[in-house]
Design an enzyme around this catalytic site. Structure first.
Site, PDB file in Angstrom:
ATOM      1  N   GLY A   1       4.897   1.444   4.346  1.00 34.33           N
ATOM      2  CA  GLY A   1       6.215   0.981   4.753  1.00 34.33           C
ATOM      3  C   GLY A   1       7.206   1.000   3.611  1.00 34.33           C
ATOM      4  O   GLY A   1       8.349   1.423   3.769  1.00 34.33           O
ATOM      5  N   GLU A   2       6.758   0.546   2.437  1.00 33.31           N
ATOM      6  CA  GLU A   2       7.641   0.527   1.271  1.00 33.31           C
ATOM      7  C   GLU A   2       8.036   1.943   0.868  1.00 33.31           C
ATOM      8  O   GLU A   2       9.182   2.207   0.515  1.00 33.31           O
ATOM      9  CB  GLU A   2       6.935  -0.173   0.108  1.00 33.31           C
ATOM     10  CG  GLU A   2       6.720  -1.666   0.345  1.00 33.31           C
ATOM     11  CD  GLU A   2       5.853  -2.313  -0.719  1.00 33.31           C
ATOM     12  OE1 GLU A   2       5.198  -1.556  -1.472  1.00 33.31           O
ATOM     13  OE2 GLU A   2       5.822  -3.553  -0.788  1.00 33.31           O
TER      14      GLU A   2
ATOM     15  N   SER B   1      -0.490   0.873   5.959  1.00 35.00           N
ATOM     16  CA  SER B   1      -0.484  -0.231   5.006  1.00 35.00           C
ATOM     17  C   SER B   1       0.939  -0.639   4.633  1.00 35.00           C
ATOM     18  O   SER B   1       1.913   0.048   4.959  1.00 35.00           O
ATOM     19  CB  SER B   1      -1.226   0.183   3.734  1.00 35.00           C
ATOM     20  OG  SER B   1      -0.489   1.173   3.022  1.00 35.00           O
ATOM     21  N   LYS B   2       1.020  -1.756   3.935  1.00 38.83           N
ATOM     22  CA  LYS B   2       2.315  -2.230   3.432  1.00 38.83           C
ATOM     23  C   LYS B   2       2.956  -1.186   2.530  1.00 38.83           C
ATOM     24  O   LYS B   2       4.164  -0.958   2.590  1.00 38.83           O
ATOM     25  CB  LYS B   2       2.099  -3.543   2.665  1.00 38.83           C
ATOM     26  CG  LYS B   2       3.341  -4.065   1.971  1.00 38.83           C
ATOM     27  CD  LYS B   2       3.017  -5.291   1.132  1.00 38.83           C
ATOM     28  CE  LYS B   2       4.213  -5.733   0.305  1.00 38.83           C
ATOM     29  NZ  LYS B   2       3.901  -6.895  -0.556  1.00 38.83           N
ATOM     30  N   ARG B   3       2.140  -0.527   1.721  1.00 39.65           N
ATOM     31  CA  ARG B   3       2.670   0.485   0.795  1.00 39.65           C
ATOM     32  C   ARG B   3       3.311   1.640   1.557  1.00 39.65           C
ATOM     33  O   ARG B   3       4.314   2.199   1.124  1.00 39.65           O
ATOM     34  CB  ARG B   3       1.551   0.997  -0.110  1.00 39.65           C
ATOM     35  CG  ARG B   3       1.999   2.032  -1.116  1.00 39.65           C
ATOM     36  CD  ARG B   3       0.883   2.411  -2.073  1.00 39.65           C
ATOM     37  NE  ARG B   3       0.490   1.286  -2.905  1.00 39.65           N
ATOM     38  CZ  ARG B   3      -0.462   1.351  -3.841  1.00 39.65           C
ATOM     39  NH1 ARG B   3      -1.124   2.481  -4.028  1.00 39.65           N
ATOM     40  NH2 ARG B   3      -0.755   0.289  -4.572  1.00 39.65           N
TER      41      ARG B   3
END
Length: 498
Positions: A265-266, A261-263
């Site tokens: 990556g962050e 998910s995007k999270r």
């Protein structure tokens, strides 16, 4: 394989996830390998989730990866238009055809009524499913008389059209990757296929468009696997020939548990989008080469059957096979993506890297001729993963050090080091051919003649020239920055360190 036609059909609801790029890649590879067509279709039937700029983002991302489509928005083709919002006049007739054939029905249930049923079921520890076991108890054209239905339609009462799933039927589905799948139709709900706003849902529009565009193979993500029974039923209800289906495995988190998910990556400091989207960095903006991204994506879920790890797009077209796509999810490894980028950076011609590096130098107010910069890159690039790394690896070629690490000074700068560095300066002054080889010969001959340990000369010399204990071959650095700059740096260190 005759007349292969595949499509990548994203929704413009935000940035394209790297998993979507992989789906596009596998479609592209399959099409090109079989001499077929790769089509981009924008599935924008859900206007409430439409995000401005998302469609152009998708197109730019595919272009950056080298995945040019044969038909689609801004390209055209004989099966257009390629945005579903521009095809909405088509879908109602197909929904009504299903009603006429007895495979669908009007449902007039209000949102409040449906919400009541859901909460009632939850209170009893059950899950509300609108299907064969309760549809005759709800407000629809199956439970109402024809007169009541006609009256509601005349009154323009809000309605949706639901697909009528069969009862007591075992569906046998085929998937290229997952083989034979059996589903009990009693577990399926009567999905809405046409909404009250006059737009089709994903399921109806998807099937109609795939049929009209003569799609031969549907290659999509595993998340669409639960939709496969309904899609099979829709094809059968229309009496159309089904395409072949292949559902790709998920791209998993670096831990191997759960979908990437995007999270993730962050949290992990790596991109999950191909291009930058608002505050989220993309692979292009992080300094990745598109060849590296395509290469590592191809091997997320696909096994070439050999130990080979580096593939150009052309090689992937030749070697790709859906038969070698795994069923299980593919774990995403951020370190491996960097490793791939390093490989493609090392393959770049030095002149190309110079062209990519020069804007960074200009941003820092440094202007040097191309030949000098190219020579520097040749010396340092083997340690770089990204073009931006070249600055940290080469700063001392452009700017003299103005400080020295305390730990290195304590270890390398001793009582007689200043005198030794003065003597080295005298050696450098006497060198006429200031090439790396000649400077090295002269300095080492002097060290031998003076019977000095190399450890008393070479490490402190690197410290004063570089400003740290790093860098390529020291005499390559000295030759590159030149005699005057080398002498200046030695003198500055003697003055500062004593």
């Amino acid at each position: 394989m005759a007349n292969v036609r595949v499509r990548f059909a994203p929704s413009p609801t935000g940035p394209l996830h790297i998993g979507g790029v992989r789906t596009a890649l596998f479609n592209y590879l399959f099409a090109k390998q079989h001499g077929g067509s790769f089509i981009l279709r924008i599935e924008d039937t859900d206007q409430t989730r439409f995000v401005e700029g998302a469609e152009s983002y998708i197109q730019e991302a595919l272009q950056w990866c080298g995945l040019s489509y044969d038909e689609g928005p801004n390209v055209g083709g004989t099966f257009g238009p390629y945005r579903q919002s521009e095809r909405k006049h088509l879908y109602r007739a197909y929904a009504e055809e299903l009603i006429e054939k007895g495979h669908a029905y009007y449902a007039f249930d209000t949102p409040e009524k449906l919400d009541f049923h859901r909460k009632d079921h939850e209170a009893k520890g059950k899950t509300f499913i609108y299907n064969w076991h309760n549809r005759l108890k709800l407000t629809n054209s199956l439970s109402l008389s024809s007169e009541e239905v006609s009256q509601k339609l005349s009154n323009n009462d809000p309605y949706v059209i639901r697909f009528k799933c069969p009862q007591d039927t075992i569906l046998t589905l085929q998937d290229i990757i997952r083989g034979t799948i059996e589903i009990d139709s009693n577990t399926l709900d009567d999905k809405v296929i046409f909404k009250s706003d006059g737009m089709p849902t994903y399921h109806l529009a998807n099937i109609v468009d795939d049929h009209l565009m003569e799609i031969s193979h549907v290659i999509r993500g595993e998340e669409w696997l639960p939709s496969l029974p309904l899609h099979y039923l829709l094809y059968d209800a229309f009496g159309w020939t089904k395409p072949e289906f292949a559902h790709l495995p998920l791209i998993m988190k670096p831990t191997g548990k759960g979908k990437l998910s995007k999270r993730d990556g962050e949290k992990g400091g790596f991109p999950v989008f191909p291009l930058q989207w608002k505050e989220s960095q993309g692979y292009r903006d992080a300094g990745y080469y598109p060849e590296a991204v395509v290469n590592f994506l191809a091997l997320l879920g696909w096994n070439p059957g050999t130990e080979k790890e580096f593939f150009s797009l052309e090689e992937l077209v030749q070697e790709f096979s859906l038969a070698r796509v795994n069923k299980s999810g593919a774990r995403f490894d951020p370190d491996k993506t960097v490793w791939y980028n390093r490989h493609y950076l090392q393959k770049q011609n030095n002149s190309v890297l110079t062209e990519q590096f020069m804007p960074l130098l200009l941003e820092k107010g440094i202007s040097r001729d191309v030949d000098y910069v190219t020579s520097v890159i040749n010396l340092v690039k083997e340690r770089a993963d990204f073009v931006n790394d070249l600055w940290d690896l080469s700063t001392y070629f452009f700017v003299a050090p103005d400080s020295y690490p305390e730990k290195a000074v304590k270890k390398q700068w001793k009582e007689h080091t200043a005198e030794i560095m003065k003597a080295v300066s005298n050696v450098l002054v006497s060198v006429t051919d200031f090439s790396s080889e000649m400077v090295e010969t002269q300095v080492k001959d002097w060290i031998a003649a003076e019977e000095l340990p190399f450890g008393k000369v070479m490490p402190p010399l690197r410290l004063v020239i570089v400003g740290d204990m790093k860098g390529p071959h020291l005499f390559d650095i000295i030759a590159q920055i030149g005699k005057n700059e080398s002498l200046s740096r030695i003198q500055m260190a003697i003055e500062r360190l004593g």
